[in-house]
Design a protein around this motif. Sequence first.
Motif, PDB file in Angstrom:
ATOM      1  N   GLU A  14       0.834  -1.208   0.000  1.00  0.00           N
ATOM      2  CA  GLU A  14       0.000   0.000   0.000  1.00  0.00           C
ATOM      3  C   GLU A  14       0.867   1.256   0.000  1.00  0.00           C
ATOM      4  N   PHE A  15       2.009   1.182   0.677  1.00  0.00           N
ATOM      5  CA  PHE A  15       2.961   2.300   0.591  1.00  0.00           C
ATOM      6  C   PHE A  15       3.424   2.485  -0.850  1.00  0.00           C
ATOM      7  N   ASN A  16       3.772   1.387  -1.517  1.00  0.00           N
ATOM      8  CA  ASN A  16       4.236   1.504  -2.902  1.00  0.00           C
ATOM      9  C   ASN A  16       3.130   2.030  -3.808  1.00  0.00           C
ATOM     10  N   ASN A  43      11.339  -0.418  -6.131  1.00  0.00           N
ATOM     11  CA  ASN A  43      10.852  -0.895  -4.834  1.00  0.00           C
ATOM     12  C   ASN A  43      10.368  -2.336  -4.917  1.00  0.00           C
ATOM     13  N   LEU A  44       9.626  -2.641  -5.981  1.00  0.00           N
ATOM     14  CA  LEU A  44       9.111  -4.009  -6.137  1.00  0.00           C
ATOM     15  C   LEU A  44      10.242  -5.011  -6.325  1.00  0.00           C
ATOM     16  N   ASP A  45      11.300  -4.622  -7.040  1.00  0.00           N
ATOM     17  CA  ASP A  45      12.448  -5.512  -7.205  1.00  0.00           C
ATOM     18  C   ASP A  45      13.004  -5.931  -5.844  1.00  0.00           C
ATOM     19  N   GLU A  46      13.227  -4.955  -4.979  1.00  0.00           N
ATOM     20  CA  GLU A  46      13.789  -5.271  -3.664  1.00  0.00           C
ATOM     21  C   GLU A  46      12.789  -6.037  -2.806  1.00  0.00           C
ATOM     22  N   PHE A  47      11.516  -5.688  -2.911  1.00  0.00           N
ATOM     23  CA  PHE A  47      10.473  -6.376  -2.149  1.00  0.00           C
ATOM     24  C   PHE A  47      10.468  -7.865  -2.478  1.00  0.00           C
ATOM     25  N   PHE A  48      10.544  -8.199  -3.759  1.00  0.00           N
ATOM     26  CA  PHE A  48      10.542  -9.608  -4.133  1.00  0.00           C
ATOM     27  C   PHE A  48      11.817 -10.303  -3.676  1.00  0.00           C
ATOM     28  N   GLN A  49      12.951  -9.643  -3.813  1.00  0.00           N
ATOM     29  CA  GLN A  49      14.205 -10.273  -3.413  1.00  0.00           C
ATOM     30  C   GLN A  49      14.232 -10.600  -1.925  1.00  0.00           C
ATOM     31  N   GLN A  85      -0.315  -8.040  -8.814  1.00  0.00           N
ATOM     32  CA  GLN A  85      -0.863  -8.079 -10.171  1.00  0.00           C
ATOM     33  C   GLN A  85      -1.685  -6.827 -10.461  1.00  0.00           C
ATOM     34  N   LYS A  86      -2.451  -6.385  -9.479  1.00  0.00           N
ATOM     35  CA  LYS A  86      -3.225  -5.147  -9.655  1.00  0.00           C
ATOM     36  C   LYS A  86      -2.286  -3.949  -9.804  1.00  0.00           C
ATOM     37  N   MET A  87      -1.202  -3.938  -9.035  1.00  0.00           N
ATOM     38  CA  MET A  87      -0.242  -2.834  -9.119  1.00  0.00           C
ATOM     39  C   MET A  87       0.443  -2.813 -10.485  1.00  0.00           C
ATOM     40  N   ILE A  88       0.804  -3.982 -10.993  1.00  0.00           N
ATOM     41  CA  ILE A  88       1.419  -4.056 -12.322  1.00  0.00           C
ATOM     42  C   ILE A  88       0.465  -3.515 -13.378  1.00  0.00           C
ATOM     43  N   ASP A  89      -0.800  -3.902 -13.274  1.00  0.00           N
ATOM     44  CA  ASP A  89      -1.798  -3.385 -14.221  1.00  0.00           C
ATOM     45  C   ASP A  89      -1.850  -1.863 -14.169  1.00  0.00           C
ATOM     46  N   ASP A  90      -1.812  -1.306 -12.957  1.00  0.00           N
ATOM     47  CA  ASP A  90      -1.836   0.157 -12.798  1.00  0.00           C
ATOM     48  C   ASP A  90      -0.576   0.791 -13.383  1.00  0.00           C
ATOM     49  N   GLN A  91       0.586   0.171 -13.156  1.00  0.00           N
ATOM     50  CA  GLN A  91       1.848   0.702 -13.675  1.00  0.00           C
ATOM     51  C   GLN A  91       1.821   0.810 -15.194  1.00  0.00           C
ATOM     52  N   TYR A  92       1.425  -0.269 -15.848  1.00  0.00           N
ATOM     53  CA  TYR A  92       1.507  -0.293 -17.311  1.00  0.00           C
ATOM     54  C   TYR A  92       0.356   0.462 -17.967  1.00  0.00           C
ATOM     55  N   ARG A  93      -0.751   0.591 -17.263  1.00  0.00           N
ATOM     56  CA  ARG A  93      -1.818   1.460 -17.767  1.00  0.00           C
ATOM     57  C   ARG A  93      -1.348   2.913 -17.735  1.00  0.00           C
TER      58      ARG A  93
END
Length: 698
Positions: A14-16, A43-49, A85-93
């Motif tokens: 939610e912060f991201n 941020n997502l890269d580090e979150f997943f790692q 997945q929802k965040m990715i959709d928002d990013q690319y939209r």
Amino acid sequence: MPIAYNNRELSWLEFNQRVLNEGLRSDLPLLERVKFLAITASNLDEFFQVRVGGLMLMRRSGRKTPDLSGLTPLQQIQAIRRRVQKMIDDQYRLLSDELLPSLHAAGIHPMNVGDLDAVQSDQVSAYFHTNVFPLLTPLAVDEDGVPPLVPALQLTVACKLIDEESKEIRYVLIPIPDNLNRRIPVTNSSGGHAFVLLEQVVAAHAGNMFPGEKVAATGCFRVTRNGDIAVQEEDAIDLAGEMEDVLAARKLSDTVRLELQVPLTRDLTRIIQHVCQASPQEIYRINGPLGLAAFMDLAFLPDFDHLRDQEWPPQQSSSITPGESLFEAIDRRDVLLHHPYESFEPVLRLIEEAADDPHVLSIKQVLYRTAKQSRVIDGLIRAAENGKHVTVLVELKARFDEARNLHRAEELQRAGAQIVYGVKGLKTHAKICLIIRREAGRIRRYVHLGTGNYNESTARLYTDISLLTCRPEYGADASLFFNAVTGRSKLLRFQRLVPAPNTMKPKLLELIASEAERARQGEPARILAKVNSLQDPEIIAALYEASNAGVEILLNVRGICCLKPGGKKRAKNIRVISIIDRYLEHTRVFYFHQGGDPEIYISSADWMSRNLDRRVELMIPIEDSQARRQVLKILETYFKDTRQASLILPDGTSVRIEPEKGKKTFRAQEYFFRQARRAAKAREHERAMILEPHVPSD
């Protein structure tokens, strides 16, 4: 009884989202919006790692114990996938619907290889053969053998090849080195800046690498591996050597995310999944360019300043006279600096001045993260070469900075500095520098204490507070601190400083309980705090209890907030805001009303269990009356923000705070900059009014 508690990982997401919301704002300059999009991807890269990597280790070990939010590791992974997945959709939209059309309109033209004219195609081909082709190393895939190692977080082009004579099919991967420019410029008849992305160029010219074979299909992918691998300190004889092994292990660790750029043929998908050993649950299909973090470079494109925020240059502190010795300035009174509105230069100058000052005997410092070209380290090297006794605690366990810290530690050691590689079993995250100087035949100690790293690069991008003091009690505590962390003794008997992990959490719980008791007695009771993250269950439970007792609690939490604010039972007196703006909010500041005799602290620590229980941290009381007023003003100002602040809701989501009807918006960061500039100008005017007579030379 379990406390009301939001899941840490979902709270971070939610912060991201709040960062991504800045990219969605049409009232921001275009390249600032691009920057915020790139930040969310990084941020997502580090979150997943780190976070997802850790959860996957728990799941694979069979752990099913739920966290305080009631979710098991598997349930957390599933919830993360849905939210991401929802965040990715928002990013690319955002990228495809808003940013790319706006970039074209502004004269910045991302182009596809297939849309290039003959001249542009020749230009790109020449660039590929000269600058790219020599650096590429294709990796053949043997489906029945050991799969090749694909570098983590690198773009990789997968190719399906058909032998023109035998018609045999095989598959090859082409990892793209990180040190190549992602954007390849091309000439453009309409002017502006036109470019194609490197991965498209590699895919289009892959046939040059495989004579006698036809490239039947290509696809781009990117793998993220588990970075939650730590050194086993109990068994470590050579910590530096063990850390090098950890860095190597991360390159070979399990896949936690596989990003596939669509469209992608079924057979290439199967090959990539096999090579990366990725389950279907780890695959994210991306309709656009991968690795959006690289778009940060685009945000700083030359000649497009009109598409960025107006510069806010750091101001000189009004507490320091230009050209005067930092030792003289600190001797006059405590100096409190609010970065980046006030320059980090005095901190750098203090170290550099100490390096050359014949009266300085010793410098002791903790380094967690430093700049690539660090004046701090250069100053410490010069101090050691000048015969000062230099002791540097270099934290090798600073995640993703380990390699740089190893390298710089070796440089310091070669110069003659005494190096300590952190504290066994703990990360040393405290921000402290102690300078010991001989003055008039006696020893005097000067101390820098802060909330941010000794990094002049991030000091221009992060908000932090520095305290420069020569108060004897602080100097004595600083000496005790370094004796403890270098001599492996206990962090005890401090007069002013409050260290973790020994006493910081008990002190915070005591202060919160004290406010609660005052509220029960009918006294005014108030707590204000600004942290990056709030996760520690004991702190949260204490805040709930204080709220129930009637304490007014205002919290400014940038990122993770596991506390559920605003509930009728537990948290009716707790209000939590989060501010996302041009500078990363990094300051940690705490205020406890204490019956009208407030206790005010700055700190290197967030209110997280890792900081309070498993790190060496410092909480620093502010005692100078002017500095106390300044810090309280900083805290209170944030809660007036109606431009960049969001209100955190009980479920962890947030809504943007709007000004009251008829009132102008108020932006805290802009206010701080204008105040710093006003103070600097007033001091400059004051100095201009002072008449300095010429003194005859001898």
